[in-house]
Design an enzyme around this catalytic site. Structure first.
Site, PDB file in Angstrom:
ATOM      1  N   HIS A 239       0.836  -1.198   0.000  1.00  0.00           N
ATOM      2  CA  HIS A 239       0.000   0.000   0.000  1.00  0.00           C
ATOM      3  C   HIS A 239       0.872   1.250   0.000  1.00  0.00           C
ATOM      4  O   HIS A 239       1.746   1.412   0.851  1.00  0.00           O
ATOM      5  CB  HIS A 239      -0.925   0.016   1.215  1.00  0.00           C
ATOM      6  CG  HIS A 239      -2.134  -0.848   1.046  1.00  0.00           C
ATOM      7  ND1 HIS A 239      -3.238  -0.760   1.867  1.00  0.00           N
ATOM      8  CD2 HIS A 239      -2.413  -1.826   0.152  1.00  0.00           C
ATOM      9  CE1 HIS A 239      -4.152  -1.633   1.490  1.00  0.00           C
ATOM     10  NE2 HIS A 239      -3.662  -2.303   0.450  1.00  0.00           N
TER      11      HIS A 239
ATOM     12  N   PRO B 154      -3.936   0.742  18.815  1.00  0.00           N
ATOM     13  CA  PRO B 154      -3.666   0.265  17.449  1.00  0.00           C
ATOM     14  C   PRO B 154      -3.896   1.301  16.357  1.00  0.00           C
ATOM     15  O   PRO B 154      -3.648   1.002  15.181  1.00  0.00           O
ATOM     16  CB  PRO B 154      -4.639  -0.910  17.303  1.00  0.00           C
ATOM     17  CG  PRO B 154      -5.762  -0.601  18.246  1.00  0.00           C
ATOM     18  CD  PRO B 154      -5.126   0.111  19.408  1.00  0.00           C
TER      19      PRO B 154
ATOM     20  N   TYR C  97      -9.443   5.281   7.646  1.00  0.00           N
ATOM     21  CA  TYR C  97      -9.603   5.701   9.040  1.00  0.00           C
ATOM     22  C   TYR C  97     -10.699   6.760   9.067  1.00  0.00           C
ATOM     23  O   TYR C  97     -10.550   7.814   8.445  1.00  0.00           O
ATOM     24  CB  TYR C  97      -8.305   6.291   9.587  1.00  0.00           C
ATOM     25  CG  TYR C  97      -7.185   5.290   9.750  1.00  0.00           C
ATOM     26  CD1 TYR C  97      -6.875   4.772  11.001  1.00  0.00           C
ATOM     27  CD2 TYR C  97      -6.423   4.867   8.658  1.00  0.00           C
ATOM     28  CE1 TYR C  97      -5.831   3.868  11.180  1.00  0.00           C
ATOM     29  CE2 TYR C  97      -5.387   3.955   8.814  1.00  0.00           C
ATOM     30  CZ  TYR C  97      -5.101   3.460  10.076  1.00  0.00           C
ATOM     31  OH  TYR C  97      -4.075   2.559  10.227  1.00  0.00           O
TER      32      TYR C  97
ATOM     33  N   TYR D 104       3.793   7.035   9.804  1.00  0.00           N
ATOM     34  CA  TYR D 104       2.985   5.851   9.493  1.00  0.00           C
ATOM     35  C   TYR D 104       3.838   4.758   8.846  1.00  0.00           C
ATOM     36  O   TYR D 104       3.693   3.570   9.182  1.00  0.00           O
ATOM     37  CB  TYR D 104       1.829   6.233   8.565  1.00  0.00           C
ATOM     38  CG  TYR D 104       0.750   5.172   8.475  1.00  0.00           C
ATOM     39  CD1 TYR D 104      -0.268   5.109   9.417  1.00  0.00           C
ATOM     40  CD2 TYR D 104       0.752   4.231   7.447  1.00  0.00           C
ATOM     41  CE1 TYR D 104      -1.258   4.135   9.349  1.00  0.00           C
ATOM     42  CE2 TYR D 104      -0.230   3.251   7.361  1.00  0.00           C
ATOM     43  CZ  TYR D 104      -1.237   3.218   8.313  1.00  0.00           C
ATOM     44  OH  TYR D 104      -2.209   2.250   8.247  1.00  0.00           O
TER      45      TYR D 104
ATOM     46  N   LYS E  99       1.263   0.449  15.142  1.00  0.00           N
ATOM     47  CA  LYS E  99       2.648   0.430  15.609  1.00  0.00           C
ATOM     48  C   LYS E  99       3.002  -0.737  16.517  1.00  0.00           C
ATOM     49  O   LYS E  99       4.194  -0.959  16.791  1.00  0.00           O
ATOM     50  CB  LYS E  99       2.952   1.741  16.359  1.00  0.00           C
ATOM     51  CG  LYS E  99       2.992   2.955  15.452  1.00  0.00           C
ATOM     52  CD  LYS E  99       4.229   2.951  14.592  1.00  0.00           C
ATOM     53  CE  LYS E  99       4.134   3.929  13.441  1.00  0.00           C
ATOM     54  NZ  LYS E  99       3.691   3.338  12.183  1.00  0.00           N
TER      55      LYS E  99
END
Length: 430
Positions: free
Chosen positions: A108, A329, A237, A421, A333
């Site tokens: 991704h 979460p 998200y 990220y 990480k």
């Protein structure tokens, strides 16, 4: 085999603190009859961090023995994370266990933020100079590592009960455990505590030697696993007035969705239909209309907390992964932080055994914690920005929304999100 005199005297001194002659006598009897194993690094815990450390050390010619209190099937039944940072992907390749991940994992180059109905794309690839993440489930990582360890004929002892580390502050570290009614002792140079938040490794360290930092959040994540196609080709998200939602995936045909729910919520109160209806409510209309629903394979509620213990080392024992730190979460990480701990410990031990650099051992905790706290900050920030906090007043809610809007509206802000990220770089061991 009988125990040598110095070890016998050390054992007597340690046990005598209990001030019980019966306990002293029984303990000496047990140690006399123990069967003994020897290794260079004893690893407690056969989750992904313990197995990955074991594989890296084995490939480098350093002997390891892994102790796990559960069965292999139980370990593989754990449903966990599925987003791997680029650093962890490279570490798995270094360990020689990436073949299936590279063939089946989904690369991704970005993810989607759905903010109260509008969608914002975070282009990881463009914002970080070509870095990406890999979608590949933790269960599959564990399965690959188990297979590699079997093929290497490296020893893992499952269903080991009463695992206890000893002598961490001495020159004679060892671990005891019970298996099939027999008591065993593993003599070793070092111990790696890879046995998770509830494991014995951290609990074996005196409380006054540790400092604990913790924040418990007033909500959890209700997660559902389903054999349905993902609603979007990247993770989504979602921030919504009804609460946070996450659309994730394990493959092109298996999805993992989450909803923010109160911490005291009961999973039995959530039928599949109720879950799908609520998820649609929290997604932008265009995504909700594309959502494919189906029966759940697994459904559970995970509490959210931030947790760090300092230091991550006690003498010859090193805490790795969840044994030392937990993150919510939201920032993806948890598993990745464990991998960076593994990388640090592996590279230190490599220099210890190959170059005699024992001076590096005391730097393990310091090096790990620098990266741990940066990941804790990012995970806390993502959680704070995207979730609904019922105890926040209207002013606080507006400030949170404004801060998030500032970050996603600025290229510098999006770059900050993206570089965290995909994962901050691992620190070199010099």
């Amino acid at each position: 085999p009988s125990i040598d005199r110095p070890a016998r005297e050390k054992c007597k001194h340690s046990i005598h603190k209990n001030k019980s002659a019966a306990i002293v006598a029984r303990s000496l009897r047990v140690i006399k009859t123990m069967k003994t194993l020897k290794t260079q690094v004893a690893i407690i815990g056969a989750g992904p961090s313990g197995l990955l450390l074991g594989q890296l050390l084995h490939n480098a010619g350093i002997d390891t023995l892994i102790l796990e209190r559960q069965t292999p099937d139980y370990v593989l039944s754990r449903i966990r994370a599925g987003v791997l940072e680029q650093g962890m992907v490279e570490l798995l390749r270094q360990a020689g266990v990436s073949q299936r991940m590279d063939a089946e994992g989904l690369v991704h180059g970005g993810f989607e933020l759905a903010l109260d109905g509008r969608q914002v794309h975070i282009d990881l690839h463009a914002l970080t100079g070509g870095k990406t993440v890999m979608i590949y489930g933790q269960t599959e990582v564990t399965r690959d590592l188990m297979a590699a360890r079997r093929e290497a004929d490296a020893q893992t002892i499952y269903s080991a009960s009463n695992v206890v580390p000893h002598g961490m502050k001495s020159d004679e570290a060892f671990v005891t455990f019970e298996k099939d009614g027999e008591t065993w002792r593993v003599d070793c140079d070092y111990i790696a505590g890879c046995d998770g938040f509830h494991g014995v490794a951290r609990q074996s360290i005196p409380e006054d030697c540790l400092q604990v930092f913790e924040r418990v959040y007033p909500f959890g994540w209700l997660g559902i696993l389903a054999d349905t196609p993902p609603v979007h080709d990247e993770l989504v998200y979602a921030r919504h007035e009804r609460g946070f939602a996450l659309c994730s995936m394990r493959s092109a045909t298996r999805t993992r969705y989450y909803l923010q729910v109160p911490a005291e919520e009961n999973v039995a109160d959530w039928s599949d239909q109720r879950f799908w209806d609520e998820l649609k409510n929290r997604l932008p209309v265009a995504l909700a209309e594309k959502l494919v629903t189906g029966p759940s394979i697994e459904k559970s509620i995970a509490p959210l907390r931030s947790f760090v213990v300092e230091p991550m080392q006690y003498g010859r024992m090193f805490l790795v992964g969840d044994a030392a730190h937990i993150v919510p979460p939201t920032g993806a990480k948890g598993l990745n932080l464990a991998a960076s701990d593994v990388s640090t410990l592996f590279n230190i031990l490599l220099k210890v055994y190959r170059e005699g650099r024992i001076d590096l051992l005391e730097k393990y905790s310091e090096i790990c914690l620098r990266r741990v706290w940066k990941a804790e900050r990012f995970s806390w920030w993502m959680t704070s920005m995207l979730h609904r906090f019922d105890d926040h007043d209207a002013f606080s809610q507006r400030i949170s929304a404004s801060e998030l809007d500032y970050f996603v509206s600025s290229e510098a802000g999006r770059k900050t999100i993206a570089e965290n990220y995909v994962g901050l770089p691992y620190e070199a061991i010099e």
